[in-house]
Design an enzyme around this catalytic site. Structure first.
Site, PDB file in Angstrom:
ATOM      1  N   LYS A  33       0.845  -1.206   0.000  1.00  5.02           N
ATOM      2  CA  LYS A  33       0.000   0.000   0.000  1.00  5.02           C
ATOM      3  C   LYS A  33       0.881   1.257   0.000  1.00  5.02           C
ATOM      4  O   LYS A  33       2.082   1.175   0.274  1.00  5.02           O
ATOM      5  CB  LYS A  33      -0.921  -0.012   1.225  1.00  5.02           C
ATOM      6  CG  LYS A  33      -0.177   0.035   2.561  1.00  5.02           C
ATOM      7  CD  LYS A  33      -1.126  -0.210   3.739  1.00  5.02           C
ATOM      8  CE  LYS A  33      -0.368  -0.263   5.050  1.00  5.02           C
ATOM      9  NZ  LYS A  33      -1.247  -0.678   6.175  1.00  5.02           N
ATOM     10  N   ARG A 129     -10.314   0.292  16.042  1.00  7.52           N
ATOM     11  CA  ARG A 129     -10.277   1.180  14.893  1.00  7.52           C
ATOM     12  C   ARG A 129     -11.255   0.675  13.844  1.00  7.52           C
ATOM     13  O   ARG A 129     -12.056   1.427  13.314  1.00  7.52           O
ATOM     14  CB  ARG A 129      -8.837   1.207  14.357  1.00  7.52           C
ATOM     15  CG  ARG A 129      -8.543   2.238  13.324  1.00  7.52           C
ATOM     16  CD  ARG A 129      -7.086   2.163  12.888  1.00  7.52           C
ATOM     17  NE  ARG A 129      -6.759   0.895  12.240  1.00  7.52           N
ATOM     18  CZ  ARG A 129      -5.649   0.656  11.556  1.00  7.52           C
ATOM     19  NH1 ARG A 129      -4.747   1.609  11.429  1.00  7.52           N
ATOM     20  NH2 ARG A 129      -5.416  -0.514  11.010  1.00  7.52           N
ATOM     21  N   TYR A 250      18.466  29.027   7.707  1.00  5.96           N
ATOM     22  CA  TYR A 250      17.266  29.689   8.229  1.00  5.96           C
ATOM     23  C   TYR A 250      17.274  29.731   9.757  1.00  5.96           C
ATOM     24  O   TYR A 250      17.594  28.722  10.409  1.00  5.96           O
ATOM     25  CB  TYR A 250      16.013  28.944   7.778  1.00  5.96           C
ATOM     26  CG  TYR A 250      15.639  29.215   6.345  1.00  5.96           C
ATOM     27  CD1 TYR A 250      15.235  30.473   5.924  1.00  5.96           C
ATOM     28  CD2 TYR A 250      15.668  28.177   5.410  1.00  5.96           C
ATOM     29  CE1 TYR A 250      14.879  30.698   4.600  1.00  5.96           C
ATOM     30  CE2 TYR A 250      15.306  28.395   4.093  1.00  5.96           C
ATOM     31  CZ  TYR A 250      14.909  29.662   3.692  1.00  5.96           C
ATOM     32  OH  TYR A 250      14.552  29.887   2.399  1.00  5.96           O
ATOM     33  N   MET A 298      13.905  23.721   1.879  1.00  8.58           N
ATOM     34  CA  MET A 298      13.030  22.997   0.955  1.00  8.58           C
ATOM     35  C   MET A 298      13.819  22.134  -0.026  1.00  8.58           C
ATOM     36  O   MET A 298      13.458  20.992  -0.310  1.00  8.58           O
ATOM     37  CB  MET A 298      12.146  23.985   0.189  1.00  8.58           C
ATOM     38  CG  MET A 298      11.094  23.305  -0.664  1.00  8.58           C
ATOM     39  SD  MET A 298      10.086  24.462  -1.619  1.00  8.58           S
ATOM     40  CE  MET A 298       9.083  25.191  -0.336  1.00  8.58           C
TER      41      MET A 298
END
Ligand SMILES: *Cc1c(COP(=O)(O)O)cnc(C)c1O
Length: 356
Positions: A33, A129, A250, A298
């Protein structure tokens, strides 16, 4: 070309699947998955095609992607179907489905099916669940059996804390599952990766290993012989020296205390490397241990080359993989290997090993 790269070792994947099957006995659905936990579902399923008894995915579209790629083995939908239209597709493509909720029984009862379908009936043994509890399990089983829409029923449950060997919860779930299914026939499936490795009592007819296939050991002691499948790597693309007192990146999170040689690496949080890791997070540069310094950006991050005079532009940097266990980075990021692996994106993928 930007050097950011996820290498996927398909031999390691095959090794880990074999190991899961040996440890568990019986048969094993390879859980692929979420794009095989970020590794590429089609390529991973194809690499396992000659040994896997079947596959498990979360939902229909993930299964259809595998069928379109020529995967012919059973594929189980772990969330089952969401509406009646999906049942038609399940029948057409020969898929297996989990039934965890009464609505799904109603859909099956009402479905105009020409042949009955295999079903995995989910028991809620304590995770609370999904699934049926206690006497509702036998009731659900009877309804499925009487519907005429179901060929055979596998009984399954899922553990909440199988990765905690000292905790009683898994033994409690086992007892609850066995009590709820005592009078019901059919194969059983209990074990996720952690239970394959740590809970022999949970070994029944089918295992459902996920994370262990990708070589990230879910158990605290990592001595199970798993081989990491993904190596996330990049390269140094610039080098600079900063003086004591100079800030880096940063927020000036890192400030040099001594003359510091910094390597700039083409890898950032947009590639899936976690922004939350602190200064000092381990990595390797040309296979030598080093550390992240400064905040992850990023597209880039920065590493300490002060003690590595031979390293420079072009040096290979491993963020996780065979030299840096992904579990170490997950711990540094306050998460689990699953989340890191699933989040890898934008980088190039290179498949290696037999069948690549
Ligand atoms: C994802 C999943 C698995 C695999 O779990 P791992 O911890 O990755 O081995 C097994 N069973 C079910 C129901 C799942 O949702």
């Amino acid at each position: 070309m930007r050097p950011a790269l996820a290498r996927i070792d398909l031999d390691a994947l095959r090794h880990n699947y074999r190991l899961a099957r040996q440890r568990h006995g019986g048969r094993a659905l390879a859980v692929v998955k979420a794009n095989a936990y970020g590794h590429g579902a089609v390529r991973c399923a194809q690499a396992l095609a000659d040994q896997a008894d079947g596959y498990a995915v979360a939902f229909l579209d993930e299964a259809l992607e595998l069928r379109a790629a020529g995967i012919t083995q059973p594929i189980l939908l772990l969330e089952g179907v969401f509406d009646a239209a999906e049942l038609t597709a399940v029948a057409e493509h020969g898929l297996w489905q989990v039934v965890h909720h009464e609505d799904q029984i109603r859909m099956l009862e009402a479905a105009p099916l020409s042949t009955p379908l295999p079903v995995w009936l989910k028991v809620n043994s304590g995770m609370n669940r999904a699934g049926f509890v206690g006497p509702a399990v036998a009731h659900a089983w009877q309804r499925l059996h009487a519907s005429g829409k179901v060929s055979d029923i596998t009984l399954m449950t899922h553990f909440a804390r199988a990765d905690e060997p000292q905790v009683i919860a898994t033994a409690d779930q086992l007892a609850e599952f066995d009590a709820a299914t005592r009078d019901l026939p059919g194969p059983r499936s209990l074990a996720n990766s952690a239970a394959v490795l740590g809970w022999p009592d949970a070994h029944r007819d089918w295992a459902r290993p996920g994370i262990l296939l990708y070589g990230a050991d879910p158990m605290p002691a990592e001595n199970n012989g798993l081989r990491p499948v993904m190596t996330l790597e990049s390269a140094v693309i610039a080098v600079r020296e900063i003086r004591p007192g100079a800030p880096l990146g940063y927020g000036a999170r890192f400030v040099a205390e001594q003359p510091t040689r910094i390597g700039l690496v083409a890898m950032g949080y947009a590639d899936g490397y976690p922004r939350t890791v602190p200064d000092g997070t381990p990595l390797t540069v040309d296979s030598q241990p080093s550390r992240l310094i400064g905040r992850v950006s990023m597209d880039m991050l920065t590493v300490d080359l002060t003690h590595l005079p031979a390293a420079g532009i072009g040096s290979r940097v491993e963020l996780w993989g065979k030299e840096v266990p992904v579990n170490r980075i997950a711990a540094a990021a306050n998460t689990i290997s699953y989340e890191l692996l699933c989040n890898v994106k934008r980088v190039a993928f290179r498949y290696e090993g037999e069948g690549a």
